[in-house]
Design an enzyme around this catalytic site. Structure first.
Site, PDB file in Angstrom:
ATOM      1  N   THR A 253      -0.996   7.537  -1.118  1.00 14.25           N
ATOM      2  CA  THR A 253      -2.277   7.389  -1.816  1.00 14.25           C
ATOM      3  C   THR A 253      -3.143   6.281  -1.224  1.00 14.25           C
ATOM      4  O   THR A 253      -4.328   6.206  -1.521  1.00 14.25           O
ATOM      5  CB  THR A 253      -2.040   7.071  -3.295  1.00 14.25           C
ATOM      6  OG1 THR A 253      -1.403   5.771  -3.404  1.00 14.25           O
ATOM      7  CG2 THR A 253      -1.138   8.124  -3.945  1.00 14.25           C
TER       8      THR A 253
ATOM      9  N   ARG B 132       0.837  -1.196   0.000  1.00 12.10           N
ATOM     10  CA  ARG B 132       0.000   0.000   0.000  1.00 12.10           C
ATOM     11  C   ARG B 132       0.873   1.248   0.000  1.00 12.10           C
ATOM     12  O   ARG B 132       1.697   1.436   0.891  1.00 12.10           O
ATOM     13  CB  ARG B 132      -0.934   0.005   1.216  1.00 12.10           C
ATOM     14  CG  ARG B 132      -1.932   1.151   1.197  1.00 12.10           C
ATOM     15  CD  ARG B 132      -2.988   0.991   2.263  1.00 12.10           C
ATOM     16  NE  ARG B 132      -2.441   0.987   3.615  1.00 12.10           N
ATOM     17  CZ  ARG B 132      -3.186   0.933   4.698  1.00 12.10           C
ATOM     18  NH1 ARG B 132      -4.500   0.824   4.603  1.00 12.10           N
ATOM     19  NH2 ARG B 132      -2.636   0.944   5.898  1.00 12.10           N
TER      20      ARG B 132
ATOM     21  N   ASP C  42       2.890  -6.774  10.490  1.00 11.22           N
ATOM     22  CA  ASP C  42       3.840  -6.444  11.551  1.00 11.22           C
ATOM     23  C   ASP C  42       3.634  -7.324  12.766  1.00 11.22           C
ATOM     24  O   ASP C  42       4.600  -7.808  13.372  1.00 11.22           O
ATOM     25  CB  ASP C  42       3.709  -4.975  11.944  1.00 11.22           C
ATOM     26  CG  ASP C  42       4.326  -4.034  10.929  1.00 11.22           C
ATOM     27  OD1 ASP C  42       5.101  -4.520  10.073  1.00 11.22           O
ATOM     28  OD2 ASP C  42       4.025  -2.827  10.976  1.00 11.22           O
TER      29      ASP C  42
ATOM     30  N   ASP D 166      -1.648  -3.598  12.361  1.00  8.29           N
ATOM     31  CA  ASP D 166      -1.035  -4.074  11.111  1.00  8.29           C
ATOM     32  C   ASP D 166      -0.786  -5.567  11.240  1.00  8.29           C
ATOM     33  O   ASP D 166       0.089  -5.996  11.988  1.00  8.29           O
ATOM     34  CB  ASP D 166       0.266  -3.322  10.842  1.00  8.29           C
ATOM     35  CG  ASP D 166       0.849  -3.650   9.476  1.00  8.29           C
ATOM     36  OD1 ASP D 166       1.110  -4.831   9.210  1.00  8.29           O
ATOM     37  OD2 ASP D 166       1.064  -2.703   8.689  1.00  8.29           O
TER      38      ASP D 166
END
Length: 211
Positions: A110, A106, A205, A202
């Protein structure tokens, strides 16, 4: 939102395990094990409609009729990197399934997915494909991954995720109305950084112990 193609797998064990995963104090080892366990539990539901055919076998007692999976073979395609955490659980159910990989990240500005890797099993177009990614946030990565598969001739595709945001489900259904989505939870919304709320942070992670 079309509830005919979006399914929340409401199993008590899944709810329990997902709650532990959401806890910020849950470490990578437990997070990884729980993700695989949930993927396996959800795998029973997502493979429910696999076709079977009768076969003749010999039990220790007599001749009998049994069943085996028929038709298209299965392929598991995780979206890197967090999707890797769901593969082992699914392969416990279907050890012969082939595994492909799609790499998307990602863009931090944006929030749009960028492709960097694609390696798929032989004759992928002939297979029943399960795309897996723990997070369905904006839906961009999942939508792009499925577009890549369709361009390669895939017609039987399902998406397996852990937690989904309404925004991601709506994008997926707009882009790919033919693809069924299976999730362990439909969460509330995306925040300004496109993270799922309440979510679980996340997933990549937490899965691999990175920041």
């Amino acid at each position: 939102m079309n509830m005919e193609t979006f399914h929340v797998v409401n199993h008590p064990l899944i709810k329990h395990k997902l709650t532990i995963m959401r806890e910020k104090e849950t470490g990578s080892k437990d997070f990884r094990e729980l993700l695989n366990e949930i993927a396996m539990l959800m795998g029973y539901e997502i493979t429910r409609e696999l076709p079977v055919e009768e076969i003749e076998i010999e039990t220790p007692m007599c001749h009998a009729t049994g069943y085996q999976i028929s038709g298209k073979k299965l392929a598991i395609v995780p979206i890197l990197r967090a999707g890797l955490g769901m593969v082992e659980g699914l392969q416990r159910l279907v050890p012969a399934a082939k595994v492909g990989h799609i790499g998307l990240y990602r863009d931090p500005d944006t929030h749009q997915p960028v492709e960097y890797y694609c390696k798929l099993p032989f004759e992928i177009e002939e297979r029943y494909v399960i795309v897996c990614d723990p997070m369905l946030a904006t839906g961009g990565s999942a939508s792009d991954a499925i577009t890549m598969l369709k361009k390669r001739g895939c017609t039987q595709i399902k998406l397996l995720c852990l937690v989904a945001a309404p925004e991601g489900v709506e994008k997926m259904q707009a882009d790919h109305p033919d693809v069924e989505i299976f999730a362990a939870s439909l969460d509330d919304y995306l925040n300004d950084h496109a993270y799922i709320i309440p979510g679980l942070g996340d997933a990549g992670d937490r899965l691999f112990g990175t920041k």
